[in-house]
Design a protein around this motif. Structure first.
Motif, PDB file in Angstrom:
ATOM      1  N   THR A  12       7.106   4.139  -9.797  1.00  0.00           N
ATOM      2  CA  THR A  12       5.849   4.886  -9.615  1.00  0.00           C
ATOM      3  C   THR A  12       6.004   6.392  -9.802  1.00  0.00           C
ATOM      4  O   THR A  12       4.996   7.118  -9.768  1.00  0.00           O
ATOM      5  N   THR A  29      -2.254   7.764   1.588  1.00  0.00           N
ATOM      6  CA  THR A  29      -2.927   6.576   2.125  1.00  0.00           C
ATOM      7  C   THR A  29      -3.561   6.882   3.477  1.00  0.00           C
ATOM      8  O   THR A  29      -3.393   7.976   4.030  1.00  0.00           O
ATOM      9  N   THR A  81       3.987   1.555  -1.114  1.00  0.00           N
ATOM     10  CA  THR A  81       4.989   1.624  -2.187  1.00  0.00           C
ATOM     11  C   THR A  81       4.341   1.686  -3.565  1.00  0.00           C
ATOM     12  O   THR A  81       4.874   2.326  -4.467  1.00  0.00           O
ATOM     13  N   GLY A  82       3.208   1.027  -3.728  1.00  0.00           N
ATOM     14  CA  GLY A  82       2.538   1.060  -5.023  1.00  0.00           C
ATOM     15  C   GLY A  82       2.495  -0.303  -5.686  1.00  0.00           C
ATOM     16  O   GLY A  82       3.234  -1.225  -5.332  1.00  0.00           O
ATOM     17  N   GLU A  83       1.617  -0.423  -6.646  1.00  0.00           N
ATOM     18  CA  GLU A  83       1.380  -1.707  -7.322  1.00  0.00           C
ATOM     19  C   GLU A  83       2.630  -2.197  -8.036  1.00  0.00           C
ATOM     20  O   GLU A  83       3.272  -1.461  -8.785  1.00  0.00           O
ATOM     21  N   GLU A 122       0.815  -1.213   0.000  1.00  0.00           N
ATOM     22  CA  GLU A 122       0.000   0.000   0.000  1.00  0.00           C
ATOM     23  C   GLU A 122       0.851   1.265   0.000  1.00  0.00           C
ATOM     24  O   GLU A 122       0.473   2.275  -0.605  1.00  0.00           O
ATOM     25  N   LYS A 129       4.002   8.812  -1.080  1.00  0.00           N
ATOM     26  CA  LYS A 129       2.974   7.774  -1.202  1.00  0.00           C
ATOM     27  C   LYS A 129       2.225   7.591   0.119  1.00  0.00           C
ATOM     28  O   LYS A 129       0.993   7.435   0.129  1.00  0.00           O
ATOM     29  N   THR A 162      10.607   2.110  -5.524  1.00  0.00           N
ATOM     30  CA  THR A 162       9.312   2.802  -5.451  1.00  0.00           C
ATOM     31  C   THR A 162       9.328   4.050  -6.336  1.00  0.00           C
ATOM     32  O   THR A 162       8.396   4.309  -7.106  1.00  0.00           O
TER      33      THR A 162
END
Length: 343
Positions: free
Chosen positions: A88, A99, A34-36, A32, A95, A84
């Motif tokens: 991204t 969240t 760091t990103g997909e 969550e 990031k 990351t």
């Protein structure tokens, strides 16, 4: 038991609610912030750094207490921070601000600091599942007199798990041996030297053989395939049960034998194919959940008795294996197969 020997009063049960469940919750958190795709890339390109991160988390996992109000600090590998940004086009710090963790997690250099409630939250699903399962077990009639919970395994060294078990089962005596993580290994060694320490077990599975029988009007196996032999119609793939899940079996003692007969008068052997399933009342060996364990062939070269020749099969449960013995009643010959539960 009074002589110091053990017997099971309920079959082994459980689920994937151990320490690895907490690890998965932590990994989900990392995904969550760091990103997909970042965590997958990180593990592929920097596995050593990933393992170091998880080892660090393991230490914190065992140290955190339910009453803790201090932030938890973890060192984040530089490779994860860099990937990351590369994948991204946004930093980990930026990031986090996007969240639900923005007011509870902060990144300072290569250290990430978590509010204690975030750290404790990684345990939530695991703890709730374990407690709920234990509550269900203690409602069973055969466990009404159980007064002690013995916690073993690496996860049992977690303070937060220990505190939850003690809080939810105040009427029970909770025992946590020194080096709980090694207790299972030590027990296995002791048992290996003296398998007779366990006298009775509860079967976790139903065990039996594949069989065929003559089709009758009252036959309950009409959904199975049939075949014709000697002018008669037979059902095949029948699960012929020898021991059912939940049955008590005495370790080292043969179960009651069952008789079988050749289908063809000139048949010179009978093959016993062994299956197991969690279903207590299986119908066919082709049903979902049935697992092939092995097979043993019994030679029956003397065809004098035709289809009236008798063969038998019986099961014996040891500590870590199932032994199947098949016997030709006419010739007095037998064959055995041992199926290991450790494989």
């Amino acid at each position: 038991m009074s002589d110091g020997i053990l017997k099971e009063i309920h079959q082994a049960t459980g689920g994937d609610w151990g320490g690895t469940k907490v690890d998965l919750a932590f990994e989900h958190f990392l995904c969550e912030i760091t990103g997909e795709g970042v965590m997958d890339s990180f593990k592929n390109k920097a596995m050593e750094d990933y393992l170091d991160l998880m080892r660090c988390f393991e230490v914190k996992k065992r140290e955190i207490k339910a009453t803790s109000d201090r932030q938890v600090s973890l060192k984040i590998p530089v490779a994860l921070i860099d990937q990351t940004k590369d994948l991204t086009d946004i930093t980990v710090r930026e990031k986090i601000q996007c969240t639900k963790y923005k007011n509870h997690v902060e990144l300072a250099g290569d250290k990430i600091r978590l509010d204690p409630d975030i750290m404790k939250g990684f345990f939530t699903e695991s703890l709730e599942s374990i407690v709920s399962h234990l509550e269900d077990l203690f409602r069973l009639p055969q466990l009404q007199e159980c007064q002690t919970i013995l916690m073993v395994g690496g996860y049992s060294e977690s303070s937060i798990l220990q505190e939850r078990i003690r809080a939810c089962f105040r009427e029970k005596n909770v025992i946590i041996p020194a080096d709980a993580g090694l207790a299972v290994l030590k027990g296995a060694v002791i048992f290996g030297h003296n398998p007779s320490l366990i006298a009775e077990r509860i079967c976790k599975f139903t065990y039996g053989t594949r069989a065929s029988h003559e089709m009758k009007n009252s036959c309950t196996h009409r959904k199975t395939k049939t075949f014709f032999a000697e002018g008669k119609e037979f059902c095949e793939d029948i699960f012929d049960v020898h021991v059912r899940a939940g049955d008590v079996v005495k370790v080292g003692e043969w179960q009651e034998e069952k008789l079988y007969f050749p289908i063809y008068p000139t048949q010179t052997s009978v093959t016993f194919i062994i299956y197991c399933t969690k279903d207590r009342s299986p119908d066919l060996v082709t049903d979902s959940g049935c697992v092939l364990l092995g097979e043993v062939e019994l030679p029956m070269p003397d065809t004098t008795g035709g289809v009236d020749r008798k063969a038998s099969a019986s099961f014996r449960f040891g500590g870590t294996e199932l032994e199947v013995q098949v016997y030709d009643k006419s010739a007095g010959t037998e064959r055995n197969i041992s199926l290991s539960f450790l494989g």
